[in-house]
Design a protein around this motif. Structure first.
Motif, short mmCIF file in Angstrom:
data_model
loop_
_atom_site.label_atom_id
_atom_site.label_comp_id
_atom_site.label_asym_id
_atom_site.label_seq_id
_atom_site.Cartn_x
_atom_site.Cartn_y
_atom_site.Cartn_z
N LYS A 150 0.82 -1.21 0.00
CA LYS A 150 0.00 0.00 0.00
C LYS A 150 0.85 1.26 0.00
O LYS A 150 0.47 2.29 -0.59
N ALA A 151 2.00 1.23 0.66
CA ALA A 151 2.86 2.41 0.67
C ALA A 151 3.26 2.79 -0.75
O ALA A 151 3.27 3.98 -1.10
N GLU A 153 1.56 1.91 -3.47
CA GLU A 153 0.33 2.32 -4.14
C GLU A 153 0.02 3.79 -3.82
O GLU A 153 -0.34 4.57 -4.72
N ASP A 154 0.18 4.16 -2.55
CA ASP A 154 -0.06 5.56 -2.16
C ASP A 154 0.88 6.52 -2.87
O ASP A 154 0.53 7.69 -3.11
N ALA A 155 2.09 6.03 -3.18
CA ALA A 155 3.07 6.87 -3.87
C ALA A 155 2.94 6.80 -5.38
O ALA A 155 3.73 7.42 -6.11
N ALA A 176 5.24 11.20 -0.78
CA ALA A 176 3.96 10.68 -0.32
C ALA A 176 3.87 10.61 1.20
O ALA A 176 2.89 10.10 1.75
N LYS A 178 6.05 9.05 3.23
CA LYS A 178 6.53 7.76 3.75
C LYS A 178 8.02 7.83 4.05
O LYS A 178 8.77 8.56 3.38
N ASP A 256 2.00 0.77 6.86
CA ASP A 256 2.17 1.48 5.58
C ASP A 256 2.78 2.86 5.76
O ASP A 256 2.63 3.75 4.91
N GLU A 257 3.51 3.05 6.87
CA GLU A 257 4.20 4.31 7.11
C GLU A 257 5.58 4.31 6.45
O GLU A 257 6.16 5.38 6.25
#
Length: 411
Positions: A150-151, A153-155, A176, A178, A256-257
């Motif tokens: 997910k990390a 994906e978020d980026a 993002a 992270k 997901d950090e």
């Protein structure tokens, strides 16, 4: 390092036992305190308790670097526990030489340990002068990169498949919000990450030239320079991680950090406790996706010599329980490690464990650093890596020069 220098080092399924004896309490010391580790050690405790004996848990928080001096001090001070954890390698060598550890050779021969172990080096690490002094309980490999799907994906990124792709993704992860690389502050984590980079980038032969042959010229050469440059990338990517314990860093990936973490396969236990699914919530890259080699690191239990006959009998029962095939499966599925036996059924293994089993089956293994150098040398390397990762002003060239000097004087 001989016993006279020990004080200076300290400052810096249920098994059917081979023999039945009177039930007794047995204190077992170890440093397994995270959620995944606690779930795994409970399998050993349950199996031992089923023999009629009682596992008395002696967990010591803070990891091996904190626990080992306490364990050694108790044994040398005349207050031994019934059993104690050490890593595969030379950590208990002086205690064995001093006659403070129990000889398990008769048990090992009667139960056919040598025929059952998946890698001969596991028993070799327990052996001194032809006698077996410990029971190996798992194969833990350091060579893994754990990634939060997910990390990425978020980026707006695909999940990397190699270390170079991971490094290239770092700026987008930062944008993002992270931390690209989660890393705890303990010395063993930083030293371990460096050795993972060496194995992935340089390969098995380079590792053996440096740590087995103690070749200082190679340690100062261009191949290790590439490793230090990768370590400099890792240092930059880990800025802002700001956690101490390894499982706190793993939790950053779980939450997901952070984009990823270099950590041994014991991290799987934390993903499992959190309900994460391999291949869906997280991705694992053995050998950092570069060189699929795993080390035969891991844990073993030693049994200090005791005067009490009932406790001595319980020690033998515990050693038998730990080596038992059913117990091996139950423990290692929770721990995230590979069983030390080659005759066990692991159909329940997850995707990441299956990757490790395939690599082990192919024989793509390298001897762990703990098995190749003394605790003194390992501590020096960990100290250097702690400095390097903490001080952005230390150049890769300066760090490599100091590393080569450590190898030149290694034992």
């Amino acid at each position: 390092m001989k016993l006279k220098s020990l004080g200076a080092w300290l400052a810096a399924s249920v098994a059917v036992p081979a023999t039945m004896a009177s039930a007794t309490d047995l204190e077992v010391t170890h440093w397994w305190t995270s959620g995944g580790e606690a779930a795994a050690v409970a399998e050993f405790a349950s199996a031992f308790d089923a023999t009629g004996n009682k596992w008395v848990d002696g967990a010591i928080a803070g990891g091996g670097s904190t626990a080992r001096p306490i364990m050694i001090s108790r044994i040398t001070g005349g207050d031994p526990m019934g059993a104690t954890q050490f890593n595969h390698g030379r950590q208990a060598e002086e205690l064995v030489e001093a006659g403070l550890m129990r000889d398990l050779t008769d048990l090992a021969e009667s139960e056919g340990w040598a025929d059952a172990v998946a890698a001969p080096s596991l028993l070799e690490s327990c052996t001194l002068d032809g006698k077996i002094y410990c029971v190996p309980v798992n194969i833990h490999s350091w060579q893994w990169l754990w990634l939060s799907n997910k990390a990425f994906e978020d980026a707006g990124l695909d999940v990397p498949t190699t270390w170079d792709e991971f490094v290239a993704a770092a700026p987008a992860l930062r944008d993002a919000g992270k931390i690209p690389l989660a890393m705890g502050g303990q010395a063993w984590q930083r030293g371990g990450a460096f050795n993972v980079l060496m194995t992935a980038i340089g390969g098995k032969e380079l590792v053996m030239k440096v740590y087995d042959e103690k070749d200082a010229e190679v340690a100062a050469g261009p191949e290790i320079a590439k490793v230090f440059q990768a370590a400099a990338d890792a240092r930059e990517m880990s800025q802002g991680s700001n956690v101490q314990d390894w499982n706190q860093a793993t939790n950053m990936v779980i939450q997901d950090e952070a984009g990823g973490q270099i950590m041994g396969d014991w991290a799987q236990g934390e993903f499992q406790v959190a309900g994460e699914v391999a291949g869906e919530d997280y991705t694992c890259l053995p050998g950092l996706g570069v060189n699929e080699i795993i080390s035969t690191d891991g844990d073993a239990f030693y049994f200090p010599v005791m005067d009490d006959e009932e406790q001595s009998a319980a020690q033998e029962e515990l050693a038998s329980v730990m080596f038992n095939a059913g117990t091996q499966v139950a423990f290692n599925l929770k721990k995230g490690s590979l069983p030390i036996r080659k005759d066990v059924d692991l159909n329940a293994a997850n995707d990441c464990m299956k990757k490790g089993l395939a690599i082990l089956d192919q024989g793509n293994t390298v001897t762990s650093v703990n098995q190749l150098v003394s605790p003194d040398t390992n501590t020096q390397i960990e100290g250097l890596m702690t400095e390097f990762f903490s001080d952005m002003n230390m150049t890769a060239e300066d760090a490599q020069a100091r590393f080569a000097d450590i190898i030149a004087n290694a034992d």
